[in-house]
Design a protein around this motif. Structure first.
Motif, short mmCIF file in Angstrom:
data_model
loop_
_atom_site.label_atom_id
_atom_site.label_comp_id
_atom_site.label_asym_id
_atom_site.label_seq_id
_atom_site.Cartn_x
_atom_site.Cartn_y
_atom_site.Cartn_z
N LEU A 24 31.79 45.19 39.63
CA LEU A 24 31.83 43.91 38.94
C LEU A 24 30.81 42.94 39.52
O LEU A 24 30.07 42.27 38.79
N ARG A 25 30.76 42.86 40.85
CA ARG A 25 29.80 41.96 41.50
C ARG A 25 28.36 42.35 41.16
O ARG A 25 27.50 41.49 40.92
N TRP A 26 28.10 43.64 41.13
CA TRP A 26 26.75 44.12 40.82
C TRP A 26 26.36 43.75 39.39
O TRP A 26 25.24 43.34 39.12
N CYS A 27 27.32 43.87 38.47
CA CYS A 27 27.04 43.56 37.07
C CYS A 27 26.86 42.06 36.82
O CYS A 27 26.29 41.66 35.81
N LEU A 28 27.37 41.22 37.74
CA LEU A 28 27.24 39.78 37.58
C LEU A 28 25.90 39.24 38.10
O LEU A 28 25.56 38.07 37.86
N LYS A 29 25.14 40.07 38.82
CA LYS A 29 23.86 39.63 39.35
C LYS A 29 22.78 39.69 38.26
O LYS A 29 22.85 40.47 37.32
N LYS A 56 32.54 35.04 30.86
CA LYS A 56 33.35 34.56 31.99
C LYS A 56 34.80 35.02 31.88
O LYS A 56 35.41 35.43 32.87
N TRP A 57 35.35 34.93 30.66
CA TRP A 57 36.76 35.32 30.51
C TRP A 57 36.97 36.79 30.83
O TRP A 57 37.97 37.17 31.42
N TRP A 58 35.98 37.62 30.47
CA TRP A 58 36.12 39.06 30.70
C TRP A 58 36.03 39.37 32.19
O TRP A 58 36.86 40.12 32.74
N SER A 59 35.01 38.83 32.87
CA SER A 59 34.84 39.10 34.30
C SER A 59 35.99 38.53 35.12
O SER A 59 36.42 39.13 36.12
N THR A 60 36.54 37.39 34.68
CA THR A 60 37.68 36.78 35.39
C THR A 60 38.92 37.66 35.28
O THR A 60 39.60 37.93 36.28
N PHE A 62 38.96 40.84 34.65
CA PHE A 62 38.69 42.08 35.38
C PHE A 62 39.01 41.90 36.85
O PHE A 62 39.65 42.76 37.49
N LEU A 63 38.60 40.76 37.42
CA LEU A 63 38.89 40.48 38.83
C LEU A 63 40.39 40.32 39.07
O LEU A 63 40.93 40.81 40.06
N ILE A 64 41.06 39.63 38.14
CA ILE A 64 42.52 39.46 38.26
C ILE A 64 43.22 40.81 38.22
O ILE A 64 44.19 41.07 38.97
N THR A 65 42.74 41.72 37.38
CA THR A 65 43.33 43.05 37.30
C THR A 65 43.18 43.81 38.61
O THR A 65 44.11 44.50 39.05
N ILE A 66 42.04 43.69 39.25
CA ILE A 66 41.83 44.35 40.54
C ILE A 66 42.78 43.79 41.59
O ILE A 66 43.42 44.54 42.36
N ILE A 67 42.90 42.47 41.63
CA ILE A 67 43.82 41.83 42.59
C ILE A 67 45.26 42.25 42.31
O ILE A 67 46.03 42.55 43.24
N TRP A 68 45.63 42.28 41.01
CA TRP A 68 46.98 42.71 40.64
C TRP A 68 47.24 44.15 41.10
O TRP A 68 48.33 44.49 41.55
N GLY A 69 46.21 45.02 40.98
CA GLY A 69 46.35 46.41 41.42
C GLY A 69 46.66 46.51 42.90
O GLY A 69 47.54 47.27 43.33
N PHE A 70 45.93 45.73 43.73
CA PHE A 70 46.21 45.73 45.17
C PHE A 70 47.63 45.23 45.45
O PHE A 70 48.36 45.80 46.27
N GLY A 71 48.03 44.15 44.75
CA GLY A 71 49.38 43.62 44.96
C GLY A 71 50.46 44.60 44.60
O GLY A 71 51.46 44.74 45.31
N TYR A 72 50.26 45.32 43.48
CA TYR A 72 51.24 46.32 43.04
C TYR A 72 51.40 47.42 44.09
O TYR A 72 52.52 47.84 44.41
N LEU A 73 50.27 47.89 44.62
CA LEU A 73 50.32 48.98 45.60
C LEU A 73 50.97 48.55 46.90
O LEU A 73 51.50 49.38 47.64
N VAL A 74 50.93 47.24 47.20
CA VAL A 74 51.59 46.75 48.41
C VAL A 74 53.10 46.64 48.19
O VAL A 74 53.89 46.96 49.09
N LEU A 75 53.51 46.24 46.99
CA LEU A 75 54.93 45.99 46.74
C LEU A 75 55.69 47.24 46.29
O LEU A 75 56.88 47.40 46.60
N TYR A 76 55.02 48.14 45.57
CA TYR A 76 55.70 49.29 44.98
C TYR A 76 55.10 50.60 45.49
O TYR A 76 53.98 50.63 45.97
N PRO A 77 55.85 51.72 45.35
CA PRO A 77 55.30 53.03 45.75
C PRO A 77 54.07 53.38 44.94
O PRO A 77 54.01 53.09 43.74
#
Length: 322
Positions: A24-29, A56-60, A62-77
């Protein structure tokens, strides 16, 4: 899961999320060399290419989805053997018996674990328990004419009994037809409920080949048994079989009409009708005499509970009352 596969899955999962973030960061450059919104100098068929960034709405999101994925893996198996911080799991694993399932449910509640299956079962019991209690307070005969009760009873039957007795309860080889009036252990409401609650383990018909003198004796007794239901057989074989049928009369009665105690069947079938649990051909009857038969129906009391068995009994009883 072994440590190797746990680490392998964790590395792949986390690596994918990290890779999505850097992608995502690479595509934003801006690699084009012109300002955003200006022409890149490319055109085709009258269409000019502009240096437009990702929305902007799409990249935002996408970033929220990545953060949500990390949070899910911390809270659930989800990361190998890591069970998550919430202690949640879909169901108790490696259950090998009903007793084991109940023990794991009790242990999970004591430990404060969030087992989704257990929570859904508790919620269902709280919601539907009073309904089954109300039905259980009525007699089976009364419920057998109640359309609402029979509809629920039919669903219970399809979920738990149809695998053996068939979806229409007409049975198959080794599993009795529940829609007729032929009952090995009695067709009255109390007898049906007893059969479902505690199951039935047949005393078993022992192999009689040796006691009858081998294959000739088996053929003779089989011929006599066939004659009891009015079918034509070799009269000489039937007469010889009648003399040997005495060892069968202890269970099936002198006339082959089954065992009764106070008018209640005790599990030895009537041989003088046309109802056969394993088949009534000569070959099958000879096989039954030669090798014996022993059927088992499991008990459903601990699986369904007495209230649901009461309702299920009303449905089964209704099938033979049409």
């Amino acid at each position: 899961m072994s440590s190797f596969w746990s680490i392998w899955i964790s590395v792949l999962t986390l690596g994918t999320l990290v890779g999505c973030f850097f992608l995502l960061r690479w595509c934003l450059k801006n690699f084009v060399g012109v300002k955003e919104g200006e022409s890149t100098g490319h055109s085709f068929d009258g269409i000019e290419e502009l240096n437009n960034p990702l929305p902007k709405w799409w990249s935002t999101f996408f970033l929220i989805t990545i953060i949500w994925g990390f949070g899910y893996l911390v809270l659930y198996p989800g990361l190998g053997n890591f069970q998550g911080l919430l202690g949640w799991k879909s169901s108790n694993q490696d259950v090998v018996s009903l007793a084991d399932s109940k023990a794991q449910m009790a242990a999970a509640k004591e430990s404060g674990l969030l087992v989704q299956y257990d929570r859904e079962m508790d919620a269902a019991d709280a919601k539907y328990g009073p309904i089954f209690d109300a039905f259980a307070a009525r007699s089976i005969e009364d419920l057998s004419t109640d359309k609402a009760a029979l509809k629920i009873g039919q669903r219970l039957f399809l979920q738990n009994c149809s695998q053996c007795h068939g979806s229409n309860a007409s049975g198959t080889t080794g599993f009795p037809d529940l829609t007729d009036t032929d009952w090995l252990y009695g067709g009255k409401p109390e007898a049906i409920k007893e059969s479902i609650l505690n199951g039935r383990t047949a005393n078993g018909m022992m192999p009689w080949g040796a006691a009858l003198g081998g294959e000739q004796g088996i053929k003779e007794v089989a011929a006599y048994v066939i004659s009891l239901s009015g079918r034509s057989v070799n009269p000489d074989l039937a007469e010889a079989g009648k003399a040997k049928f005495g060892i069968c009369a202890g269970c099936h009665g002198a006339e082959g009409q089954g065992s009764l105690a106070m008018g209640v069947p005790l599990g030895a079938p009537n041989l003088a009708d046309h109802v056969w649990l394993y088949g009534g051909s000569q070959r099958v009857i000879e096989e039954s005499i030669r090798n014996g038969r022993a059927g088992v129906m499991p008990a459903w009391k601990d699986i369904l509970g007495e209230e649901k068995v009461h309702l299920l009994s009303a449905y089964v009883y209704s099938l033979s009352q049409k």
